[in-house]
Design a protein around this motif. Structure first.
Motif, short mmCIF file in Angstrom:
data_model
loop_
_atom_site.label_atom_id
_atom_site.label_comp_id
_atom_site.label_asym_id
_atom_site.label_seq_id
_atom_site.Cartn_x
_atom_site.Cartn_y
_atom_site.Cartn_z
N GLY A 43 42.69 45.40 42.88
CA GLY A 43 43.16 44.41 41.92
C GLY A 43 42.45 44.35 40.59
O GLY A 43 42.95 43.73 39.65
N SER A 44 41.27 44.95 40.47
CA SER A 44 40.53 44.89 39.21
C SER A 44 40.93 46.05 38.30
O SER A 44 41.50 47.04 38.74
CB SER A 44 39.02 44.96 39.49
N ALA A 45 40.61 45.90 37.00
CA ALA A 45 40.93 46.95 36.05
C ALA A 45 40.06 48.17 36.31
O ALA A 45 38.87 48.07 36.61
CB ALA A 45 40.71 46.45 34.63
N GLY A 46 40.66 49.36 36.20
CA GLY A 46 39.93 50.60 36.41
C GLY A 46 40.89 51.75 36.60
O GLY A 46 41.94 51.84 35.95
N GLY A 47 40.55 52.67 37.50
CA GLY A 47 41.47 53.71 37.91
C GLY A 47 42.20 53.25 39.16
O GLY A 47 42.37 52.05 39.38
N LEU A 49 41.11 54.06 42.38
CA LEU A 49 40.12 53.82 43.42
C LEU A 49 38.86 53.13 42.93
O LEU A 49 38.16 52.51 43.72
CB LEU A 49 39.71 55.16 44.07
N VAL A 50 38.55 53.25 41.65
CA VAL A 50 37.25 52.85 41.12
C VAL A 50 37.39 51.82 40.01
O VAL A 50 38.13 52.05 39.05
CB VAL A 50 36.49 54.09 40.58
N PRO A 51 36.70 50.68 40.09
CA PRO A 51 36.71 49.73 38.97
C PRO A 51 35.95 50.28 37.78
O PRO A 51 34.92 50.93 37.93
CB PRO A 51 36.03 48.48 39.55
N TRP A 52 36.48 50.00 36.58
CA TRP A 52 35.81 50.39 35.34
C TRP A 52 35.22 49.16 34.68
O TRP A 52 35.51 48.02 35.06
CB TRP A 52 36.80 51.06 34.39
N ALA A 53 34.40 49.38 33.63
CA ALA A 53 33.77 48.26 32.92
C ALA A 53 34.77 47.49 32.07
O ALA A 53 34.53 46.33 31.73
CB ALA A 53 32.62 48.76 32.06
N GLU A 216 30.37 55.48 42.62
CA GLU A 216 31.78 55.75 42.33
C GLU A 216 31.88 56.24 40.89
O GLU A 216 31.25 55.68 39.99
CB GLU A 216 32.62 54.48 42.52
N THR A 217 32.67 57.28 40.66
CA THR A 217 32.77 57.85 39.32
C THR A 217 34.23 58.13 38.96
O THR A 217 35.07 58.36 39.84
CB THR A 217 31.97 59.16 39.21
N SER A 218 34.49 58.13 37.66
CA SER A 218 35.81 58.47 37.14
C SER A 218 35.65 59.26 35.85
O SER A 218 34.69 59.04 35.09
CB SER A 218 36.64 57.21 36.83
N ALA A 231 40.28 62.33 37.24
CA ALA A 231 39.92 62.37 38.67
C ALA A 231 38.91 61.27 38.96
O ALA A 231 38.22 60.78 38.06
CB ALA A 231 39.34 63.73 39.03
N GLU A 232 38.84 60.88 40.25
CA GLU A 232 37.92 59.84 40.69
C GLU A 232 37.28 60.26 42.01
O GLU A 232 37.86 61.02 42.80
CB GLU A 232 38.66 58.52 40.92
N TYR A 233 36.09 59.72 42.23
CA TYR A 233 35.38 59.94 43.48
C TYR A 233 34.74 58.62 43.89
O TYR A 233 34.16 57.91 43.05
CB TYR A 233 34.31 61.01 43.32
N ARG A 234 34.84 58.27 45.18
CA ARG A 234 34.30 57.01 45.67
C ARG A 234 33.54 57.25 46.96
O ARG A 234 34.13 57.65 47.98
CB ARG A 234 35.43 56.00 45.88
N GLN A 235 32.24 57.02 46.92
CA GLN A 235 31.40 57.15 48.10
C GLN A 235 31.64 55.97 49.04
O GLN A 235 31.88 54.86 48.59
CB GLN A 235 29.93 57.22 47.67
N LYS A 236 31.53 56.21 50.34
CA LYS A 236 31.83 55.17 51.33
C LYS A 236 30.70 55.03 52.32
O LYS A 236 30.03 55.99 52.66
CB LYS A 236 33.11 55.56 52.10
N PRO A 237 30.47 53.81 52.84
CA PRO A 237 29.51 53.63 53.93
C PRO A 237 30.09 54.16 55.25
O PRO A 237 31.28 54.47 55.34
CB PRO A 237 29.32 52.12 53.97
N ASP A 238 29.26 54.25 56.26
CA ASP A 238 29.69 54.78 57.56
C ASP A 238 29.10 53.89 58.64
O ASP A 238 28.09 54.21 59.27
CB ASP A 238 29.22 56.23 57.70
N ASN A 239 29.74 52.74 58.86
CA ASN A 239 29.16 51.68 59.70
C ASN A 239 29.60 51.69 61.16
O ASN A 239 28.95 51.08 62.00
CB ASN A 239 29.53 50.31 59.11
#
Length: 290
Positions: A43-47, A49-53, A216-218, A231-239
């Motif tokens: 829901g936030s502004a960004g790409g 997968l990834v929120p931007w500033a 997370e990067t874009s 392109a975007e990349y989002r690192q994830k936890p592994d719980n």
């Protein structure tokens, strides 16, 4: 198994977004085209997968603005539908809300449930800088509070909580004429989270129940004011012990035919989800700005 009404497909989503953007949305604010980005699945502004500033919409420091969004990602064994809206106050504070619904296309019959869903309430504040003109770009801090609507499946697979709050810091900078005389947008986000699959499988787990910092990067190239590729990349936890959680990435293209409308298409790779391997497929999002 619960019975759910048949969901309207992408055609209805496109029609609704087009109708809203062309008839019900007033002229957007005074910022330059595409400087609000699009809308993430949270829901936030960004790409995608990834929120931007940057903050949602086109509002300047003396205006109100915002966005409404419909999105769908259809991978091999799941379909994610998202509806969201965000309001931007004076290009200083963004408030957003989104509902995610994950259809369990393959697992539904085995689990006795057709879907997982959650509500996401977000707030983002611009700390300092400007994405276009500041030497170090624009910096923002945000929160995303997520609440599960049905915790039975996440609890069964080891999740500890049915709600959680992600905290993130984002920095975005536009570099003029940086790639073959085209403008280049770079974004980096650090997120503190313990959400499983973004929260759709709850928060924390039997393997880990602590917050972790995820990167997370874009990157996007503005071909002109109407077209962006990136392109975007989002690192994830592994719980969770029952299944490994992989990082996400996508390749996207954004078309901005009008300041009031943005259409994003992407190819997404969400890795393994709940033991089902290689979840890949198309993503489509339509955003109206006001």
């Amino acid at each position: 198994m619960r019975d759910h009404p048949r969901r309207a497909g992408p055609t209805l989503a496109i029609a609704a977004a087009l109708t809203l953007s062309t008839s019900a949305i007033a002229d957007p604010g005074s910022r330059l085209w595409a400087t609000g980005g699009v809308t993430t699945i949270e829901g936030s502004a960004g790409g995608g997968l990834v929120p931007w500033a940057m903050l949602a919409g086109y509002a300047s420091d003396r205006e109100w603005g915002g966005t409404v969004t419909l999105s769908q990602a259809k991978v091999d064994d799941f379909t994610l539908n998202v509806a969201g809206a965000a309001v931007n106050w004076h290009n200083r504070v963004e408030v957003s809300i989104a509902r995610q619904t994950l259809d369990l296309d393959t697992l539904g019959a085995a689990l006795g449930e057709d879907e997982l869903s959650q509500d996401i309430f977000g707030i983002k504040a611009r700390l300092f800088g400007d994405v276009l003109y500041s030497d170090y770009g624009q910096w923002s801090v945000g929160l995303q509070h997520k609440r599960q609507r049905d915790f039975d499946i996440p609890e069964a697979v080891g999740a500890r909580d049915d709600r959680g709050t992600d905290v993130y810091l984002s920095a975005s900078k536009l570099f003029f004429a940086a790639v073959f005389d085209r403008n280049l947008l770079l974004n980096a986000t650090v997120r503190g989270t313990k959400a499983n699959q973004g929260g759709l499988l709850g928060f924390g787990g039997d393997r880990n129940d602590d917050y972790e910092a995820m990167l997370e990067t874009s990157a996007g190239v503005l071909l002109n004011r109407r077209w962006i590729i990136g392109a975007e990349y989002r690192q994830k936890p592994d719980n969770l012990g029952f299944a490994t959680e992989d990082d996400w990435w996508d390749i996207f293209i954004v078309w901005v035919p009008d300041r009031r409308l943005a259409i994003t298409a992407a190819w997404t790779n969400l890795g393994d989800i709940a033991g089902l391997e290689d979840q890949r497929g198309p993503y489509l999002s339509l955003q109206g700005s006001f």
